[in-house]
Design a protein around this motif. Structure first.
Motif, PDB file in Angstrom:
ATOM      1  N   ARG A  32       0.741  -1.060  -0.101  1.00 42.00           N
ATOM      2  CA  ARG A  32      -0.216   0.016  -0.019  1.00 42.00           C
ATOM      3  C   ARG A  32       0.820   1.254  -0.007  1.00 42.00           C
ATOM      4  N   ASN A  36       1.100   4.127  -3.038  1.00 40.39           N
ATOM      5  CA  ASN A  36       0.219   5.255  -2.497  1.00 40.39           C
ATOM      6  C   ASN A  36       1.050   6.419  -1.794  1.00 40.39           C
ATOM      7  N   VAL A  82      -4.140   7.273   1.847  1.00 40.54           N
ATOM      8  CA  VAL A  82      -5.553   7.506   1.165  1.00 40.54           C
ATOM      9  C   VAL A  82      -6.018   8.718   0.828  1.00 40.54           C
ATOM     10  N   PRO A  83      -6.837   9.020  -0.041  1.00 38.45           N
ATOM     11  CA  PRO A  83      -7.183  10.392  -0.484  1.00 38.45           C
ATOM     12  C   PRO A  83      -7.892  11.106   0.947  1.00 38.45           C
ATOM     13  N   MET A  84      -7.721  12.423   0.755  1.00 32.05           N
ATOM     14  CA  MET A  84      -8.381  13.035   1.906  1.00 32.05           C
ATOM     15  C   MET A  84      -9.743  13.010   1.991  1.00 32.05           C
ATOM     16  N   SER A  85     -10.328  12.642   1.162  1.00 36.54           N
ATOM     17  CA  SER A  85     -11.861  12.223   1.412  1.00 36.54           C
ATOM     18  C   SER A  85     -12.203  10.981   2.299  1.00 36.54           C
ATOM     19  N   GLU A  86     -11.260  10.264   2.472  1.00 37.58           N
ATOM     20  CA  GLU A  86     -11.359   9.164   3.164  1.00 37.58           C
ATOM     21  C   GLU A  86     -10.824   9.321   4.817  1.00 37.58           C
ATOM     22  N   SER A 106      -8.524   7.191   9.056  1.00 43.46           N
ATOM     23  CA  SER A 106      -9.635   6.854   8.441  1.00 43.46           C
ATOM     24  C   SER A 106     -10.819   6.357   9.331  1.00 43.46           C
ATOM     25  N   GLU A 293      -4.780   2.632   7.741  1.00 40.77           N
ATOM     26  CA  GLU A 293      -4.856   3.016   6.306  1.00 40.77           C
ATOM     27  C   GLU A 293      -4.660   4.605   6.040  1.00 40.77           C
ATOM     28  N   GLY A 294      -4.813   5.482   6.830  1.00 39.72           N
ATOM     29  CA  GLY A 294      -4.698   7.039   6.703  1.00 39.72           C
ATOM     30  C   GLY A 294      -3.311   7.303   6.628  1.00 39.72           C
TER      31      GLY A 294
END
Length: 436
Positions: A32, A36, A82-86, A106, A293-294
């Motif tokens: 990941r 990413n 991860v994208p900021m939306s998450e 997240s 994740e974040g």
């Protein structure tokens, strides 16, 4: 109190099985971050590594380290995977140059945080019938909300009172029937003194256990808190870069802190050679987060010095235990739960014309609370000024330092060339707190 365990599957897992779990999760997180997070991809490529080279925890030593400076250099969100939306939550801790160290969570990360804090509180002997009085600060600091999640997860009644207003704290502690106290050990000591000097009798309180962390404390301090508050004092350890509180925790046997190693894989390295040390050796603690994740972090150098114990604990947990940290491999101070680097003070003083870059920090503990005193040399031409002007300068320095560090400080102006010089590394700190 009971010796109950929150998650028996992971907390009592056989060592070989834990290694399988860790290896599987390590392979996943390495893949990941490689795809990413540009920072990790570049670092791995520089070492000729790809995800395919990491097959088990035995390969962890091949991966690059991460430091607090790396988080600072990628401020604010450069290491997020991860994208900021998450990202549903942001926290931050103090950094070395005024920039905070930013961490993102997240929704799943918040769930992991709740889980490890549930283990922490259960290890301390807390359960659904308890009233947990949380005097850690809420806000960007991870302490308050971390304990909050854990308390709710185990079904306890959570009292999110945060810090300050000691008289009100004690009143609500008595009126609400608080049974578990969560705060820094120094504030616990302060509360004990306030009880002795105030109107509330200790016997009017239902406290039976304390969950204390965010700053170094000694066995002597533990015994003093336990005697004065008539509770069992449990040590917890965490850092915001890894998740916040919940990285490791004592059980009621108080013989080392159980690391939640299915989420955070520990290593001990030699801080000079960076080589992994044999089991049981004293060295610098390093963590890799394998479920976050974040902001997943690979081989984060905590700078804390400790050793690991892989023997099964009397409580039945097989999780590896870390000793209380004996010191640090860098010059960071922890004052009232806040991280402070002398370089932060230096940066403030270098921006001012009236002072020299020569200073001394004196850290002490009065009434069980940490104090910070800053001695600053004033330039010759300013030291001759009127007392009122020197007082204004003192307040100016104090305001600038407090703004940069978030810590209250007492400033003392001293004559030029009165702070001791050294031909080697300058002695910037005198820490008078007894940490024996």
């Amino acid at each position: 109190m009971t010796n109950s365990i929150w998650n028996r599957h992971f907390e009592t897992m056989p060592r070989e099985q834990m290694k399988v779990v860790q290896s599987e999760r390590l392979r996943d997180v390495v893949e990941r971050v490689y795809y990413n997070v540009p920072y990790y991809r570049e670092k791995m490529q520089q070492q000729g590594l790809g995800p395919e080279h990491i097959q088990s925890v035995d390969d962890l030593k091949l991966l690059p380290f991460t430091t607090k400076n790396d988080l600072r250099d990628n401020y604010p969100f450069g290491l997020f995977a991860v994208p900021m939306s998450e990202i549903i939550r942001l926290h931050a801790s103090s950094g070395t140059t005024g920039k905070p160290t930013v961490v993102g969570y997240s929704r799943r990360d918040i769930g992991v945080w709740s889980e490890v804090m549930a283990r922490t509180l259960t290890g301390a002997g807390a359960g659904k019938n308890d009233f947990i009085h949380i005097s850690y600060g809420y806000g960007l600091f991870t302490g308050g909300l971390g304990l909050h999640y854990g308390g709710e997860k185990i079904g306890a009644s959570v009292i999110p009172i945060s810090g300050g207003n000691t008289k009100r704290q004690l009143q609500l502690m008595r009126d609400f029937g608080s049974t578990v106290l969560a705060c820094t050990p120094s504030y616990a000591s302060y509360l004990a003194e306030a009880i002795e000097e105030g109107d509330i009798n200790r016997d009017d309180l239902k406290l039976r256990v304390g969950v204390f962390g965010a700053e170094p404390w000694t066995e002597n301090m533990r015994r003093e808190i336990e005697k004065k508050l008539k509770i069992k004092a449990i040590d917890i350890y965490g850092l915001s870069e890894i998740i916040g509180p919940g990285v490791s925790f004592e059980c009621q046997h108080q013989c080392g802190l159980h690391i939640n190693e299915d989420h955070f894989i520990p290593e001990i390295i030699d801080p000079e050679t960076l080589e992994v040390l044999p089991e049981g050796e004293l060295g610098e603690l390093v963590f890799s987060t394998v479920t976050k994740e974040g902001l997943p972090i690979i081989r984060y150098r905590t700078r804390d010095l400790t050793r690991l114990n892989f023997e099964t604990c009397a409580c039945g947990r097989t999780l590896v235990r870390m000793n209380k940290c004996t010191g640090r491999s860098d010059d960071m101070l922890i004052i009232r739960g806040v991280n402070l680097f002398p370089s932060q003070i230096e940066s403030v003083l270098l921006e001012m014309d009236e002072t020299t870059p020569h200073y001394l920090l004196v850290v002490d503990r009065h009434n069980n609370l940490d104090t910070l005193e800053l001695h600053v040399e004033v330039e010759d031409r300013f030291y001759q000024d009127k007392i009122s002007e020197l007082q204004a300068l003192r307040m100016k320095i104090q305001n600038h330092v407090e703004s940069a560090t978030g810590l209250s400080v007492t400033v003392k102006l001293v004559e030029p060339k009165t702070i001791e010089r050294s031909e080697g590394k300058a002695k910037r700190v005198i820490d008078k707190r007894k940490l024996l």
